[in-house]
Write an enzyme that holds these catalytic residues in place. Structure first.
Site, mmCIF file in Angstrom:
data_model
loop_
_atom_site.group_PDB
_atom_site.id
_atom_site.type_symbol
_atom_site.label_atom_id
_atom_site.label_comp_id
_atom_site.label_asym_id
_atom_site.label_seq_id
_atom_site.Cartn_x
_atom_site.Cartn_y
_atom_site.Cartn_z
ATOM 1 C CE1 TYR A 70 -2.581 -3.396 0.994
ATOM 2 C CE2 TYR A 70 -4.298 -1.739 0.943
ATOM 3 C CZ TYR A 70 -3.913 -3.065 0.926
ATOM 4 O OH TYR A 70 -4.845 -4.047 0.835
ATOM 5 C CE LYS A 115 2.886 -18.033 1.756
ATOM 6 N NZ LYS A 115 2.060 -19.234 2.008
ATOM 7 C CG ASP A 150 -0.683 -20.204 3.839
ATOM 8 O OD1 ASP A 150 0.023 -19.496 4.576
ATOM 9 O OD2 ASP A 150 -0.219 -21.169 3.216
ATOM 10 C CG ASP A 180 -7.385 -4.507 2.993
ATOM 11 O OD1 ASP A 180 -8.509 -4.427 3.506
ATOM 12 O OD2 ASP A 180 -7.101 -4.003 1.888
#
Ligand code: NAD
Length: 349
Positions: free
Chosen positions: A125, A174, A207, A231
């Site tokens: 972002y 991640k 995940d 988000d």
């Protein structure tokens, strides 16, 4: 005593309807605030030729507090998201979204009570994107993660946990694939956690987190994560408790950003907002659900130490939501915005 000034952005679509309802409920609950109405979004383009007029920025700089209804953002082209610009301008680096099951609101899960703290200014972002060739056959977006940005949001999450009597912070990442950027966030988290021996700390890959949030949401307490994962996961969490219509959020900063020419920490600024969009499909019909903005206003009242008014407002909302006669249509109820707001006010106690 002078009342805190709050910059009030009515927003687009259903914004003006839910803002009017929220102001009415806040005042009935005994909230002592002075509203300064300012424009932003599509409405501001029509009125001032600018989605974020200088007067709006000036107002928030002065009041350091904003309550904001949703703003329309054009997809794919047009002006940049005003929400993102505001967050970056005021360096509102921590986005705080509580997700708690509300009695009476139809949802798939019960007993959910977690808070997502999302880093709000970095990652993908940062807005650094370009096409790599003139024919626009490929595009590149750059994710920025800094130790400074990671540390302050992770510290905020631990401090939040302490202040609100929460036991655990889970850092979501991640880092198995994005070893440098996400690895930096995770390493910073492990360092910060050592300073908070009273709060349990663990980390989880994004995940796996998405799956665990729907199979065992009660496992989570405070989640801290980067901008993009935050988000997505905070909307997922809103889904657990009955949807975006009933989710509120705070965006917290230490002060205007260095990009605005002022030192970090010079002034604290906080912006409170509903997390849903402008709901153009039901705008102007008087049937929108103002709960998300009302809960955001309750967070604002807590923030300015008007805790009693905040508690009364939350109690009124809970009571109105518990009854199908007084819930709005999106929650399977029969009430319109005004009838729901009347019910909230009747139940304030
Ligand atoms: P949306 O949240 O506006 O609407 C999705 C669905 O949820 C619609 O069916 C809508 O009617 C319903 N809904 C949303 N809020 C509701 C409420 N309070 N009461 C009853 N029903 C409600 O999402 P969208 O359609 O993807 O976006 C519409 C516009 O809003 C876009 O311009 C988008 O950029 C903008 N948006 C703004 C914000 C923000 O300002 N924070 C957030 C998300 C989307």
């Amino acid at each position: 005593m002078t009342h805190p000034m709050v910059s009030l952005i009515e927003g687009d679509g259903i914004g003006p309807e839910i803002t009017a309802a929220t102001v009415r409920a806040v005042e009935a609950a005994g909230g002592q605030l002075t509203w300064e109405r300012v424009d932003a979004g599509a409405g501001a383009v029509a009125k001032h030729g600018d989605p974020l007029p200088a007067a709006t920025i000036e107002s928030i700089k002065r009041t350091q507090l904003a309550l904001k209804a949703p703003l329309a953002t054009p997809s794919g082209g047009g002006y940049r998201s005003v929400n993102v610009t505001l967050r970056q301008h005021f360096d509102l680096y921590a986005n705080v979204r509580p997700a708690r099951t509300l009695a009476g609101v139809p949802s798939r899960f019960q007993g959910v009570d977690l808070v997502i703290v999302r880093e709000n200014t970095e990652d993908l972002y940062a807005g650094i994107e370009h096409y790599i060739d003139p024919r626009r056959t490929a595009a590149e977006s750059i994710a920025i993660i800094t130790r400074f940005g990671s540390e302050r949001v992770i510290v905020y999450a631990f401090e939040y946990a302490r202040r609100h009597g929460r036991r655990k912070v889970t850092l979501v990442h991640k880092a198995n694939i994005l070893k440098m950027s996400n690895g930096l966030f995770l390493d910073t988290g492990r360092e910060v956690a050592k300073r908070y021996p009273d709060i349990e700390f663990d980390d989880m890959i994004v995940d796996a987190t998405a799956m665990k949030l729907v199979t065992a949401p009660e496992r989570f307490d405070v989640i801290v994560t980067m901008n993009l994962f935050g988000d997505i996961l905070s909307d997922l969490a809103a889904g657990l408790i009955g949807g975006l219509g009933v989710a509120g959020a705070a965006n917290i900063g230490d002060g205007p950003s260095p990009a605005a020419g002022e030192p970090v920490g010079a002034r604290a600024c906080a912006m409170f907002e509903a997390v849903h969009g402008t709901a153009p499909d039901i705008a102007g019909k008087g049937i929108a659900n103002p709960t998300g903005l009302m809960l955001s206003a309750a967070m604002l009242l807590d923030h300015v130490e008007q805790r009693e008014a905040a508690a009364r407002l939350r109690a009124g909302i809970m009571a109105a939501l518990a009854n199908a006669e007084t819930r709005t249509g999106d929650l399977g109820g029969r009430a319109n915005t005004a009838q729901y707001t009347d019910a909230v006010i009747r139940a304030l106690g």
